[in-house]
Design a protein around this motif. Structure first.
Motif: not given
Length: 425
Positions: A405-425
């Motif tokens: 439940s935690k892994m999928t929620r984390d992934s959803y946040h990155q790919q839906n709410r923050k879609r396109g965002r990359r971690r700063p290098q």
């Protein structure tokens, strides 16, 4: 700020109900390379309840010490811990004495229950006091917790209202869920309304990486209070935002979508669906206007960029076979896959492994469809997501519902709410 829009179809039938999907893409500016970074403000709200005993609390403390060492003396930093109630460990203020701050962090030890609301409200008060004194506009609160709230405000919607109000004052709230026992619904709701990030950290090393990522974003921030206001014409009878972001009706025909802050060269994607009723006028008709508004740092200059959304209205017998733009259509399928992933997370959270697996299979189907029509550049990124969903499906049989439940929620946040965002290098 780069801001563009693409439609899946730009031709609609005369005097007939229809709909169009609009994909928005943003890229934040790089920021002046030679300019001194403006001071930042970061408030940590750390769970020190009994469940944090041992490696979790020690790992969090070491991550915070590393964080303090990276900040400048002019940056504002504060630490509030919470168990049964809140404790101010490091009063928020400029880091003029780092050794003393580090010594206070080392002195944190685990306590009793989990009253997250008391910790957050105390941390919010500290941050507001310190930023007012230092002249810094806005700031970031990072909540780190490993447990379920069992004291104070326990309703996720109530806590989300608090972080939403803070967001209106340019205070971003991010959350880090530590281990397998935290409440992902609560932490995810707080981050959503607070325009921040929600991250799952399985162990101390992952927590250190996640905290470092938050600091990277904070130190390279180039735009604050980013929002898109959709001004839609009366012909638009339906407006849907695929991304799970705070959106509010602010007037007749006006919806404002909050994106929070952006770091240097951060990219974001949003997807809108507009339902239009039968339009009487033929030819090119504007159905909406998008106003992108943000405050550019470090000079705090306010900007507005406007983008019209128009369609070509033609007689029905001239419509022909419309072929949707493959980039927009594949993004639509991608976001439908994210919706299925969110449902998987909810099923896993309730302990239903079978239903969670079925929703992940549905997510995979949508991603396969997206790969089949996406242009080469987009298809590669979708394949990466497809591999990630496959990995989660395989893990669900071994890792248990709580972890999934935690892994999928984390992934959803990155790919839906923050879609396109990359971690700063």
């Amino acid at each position: 700020m780069k801001f563009s829009a693409a439609l899946d179809v730009n031709v609609v039938a005369h005097e007939a109900d229809d709909e169009v999907t609009v994909m928005l893409e943003l890229e934040a500016p790089a920021g002046p390379p030679t300019a001194a970074r403006a001071p930042s403000a970061l408030q940590i709200v750390l769970d020190r309840s009994g469940s944090m005993h041992g490696a979790p609390i020690e790992g969090a403390k070491q991550a915070l010490i590393t964080l303090v060492q990276r900040l400048e003396p002019t940056d504002v930093f504060g630490l509030v811990t919470f168990d049964d109630d809140a404790q101010v460990v490091v009063p928020a203020g400029p880091l003029t004495d780092k050794p003393a701050v580090i010594e206070r962090i080392r002195g944190v030890h685990p306590g009793g229950c989990t009253d997250l609301s008391s910790g957050y409200l105390r941390g919010l008060r500290e941050l507001r006091r310190a930023t007012k004194a230092s002249g810094i506009r806005g700031g970031t609160i990072l909540v780190v917790s490993d447990g379920h709230v069992n004291a104070g405000i326990r309703d996720a919607d109530q806590m989300a209202d608090v972080t939403a109000q803070a967001s209106r004052d340019r205070i971003v709230t991010s959350t880090l869920g530590y281990g397998h026992g935290y409440d992902e619904t609560m932490l995810s709701a707080i981050a959503r309304s607070g325009n921040g990030n929600h991250v799952f950290a399985e162990n101390p090393d992952a927590a250190s990486t996640a905290i470092a990522g938050e600091v990277d974003g904070l130190l390279s921030k180039v735009a604050q209070a980013v929002s898109i206001t959709v001004h839609y014409e009366p012909q638009v009878q339906m407006l849907q935002l695929y991304n799970d972001l705070p959106a509010n009706q602010i007037g007749d025909g006006q919806v404002m979508i909050d994106l929070g802050d952006l770091y240097a060269r951060e990219e974001r994607k949003l997807l809108l669906r507009l339902g239009v009723d039968g339009m009487a006028a033929l030819g090119v008709v504007q159905v909406a206007r998008l106003d992108l508004q943000y405050v550019e740092m470090p000079d705090l200059v306010e900007h507005t960029v406007s983008l019209p959304i128009s369609v070509n209205v033609v007689p029905g017998d001239e419509l022909g076979d419309r072929i949707p733009d493959p980039t927009v259509q594949s993004e639509k399928l991608f976001q439908e896959a994210q919706s299925a992933k969110l449902e998987a997370s909810k099923a896993f959270e309730s302990g239903d492994l079978m239903a969670g697996g079925e929703f992940l299979a549905r997510s995979r189907e949508r991603l396969n469809d997206a790969v089949g029509i996406a242009p080469a550049g987009s298809a590669d990124a979708i394949r990466v997501e497809l591999a990630d969903v496959d990995r989660m499906s395989e893990m669900s049989e071994l890792s248990g519902a709580m972890y999934m439940s935690k892994m999928t929620r984390d992934s959803y946040h990155q790919q839906n709410r923050k879609r396109g965002r990359r971690r700063p290098q």
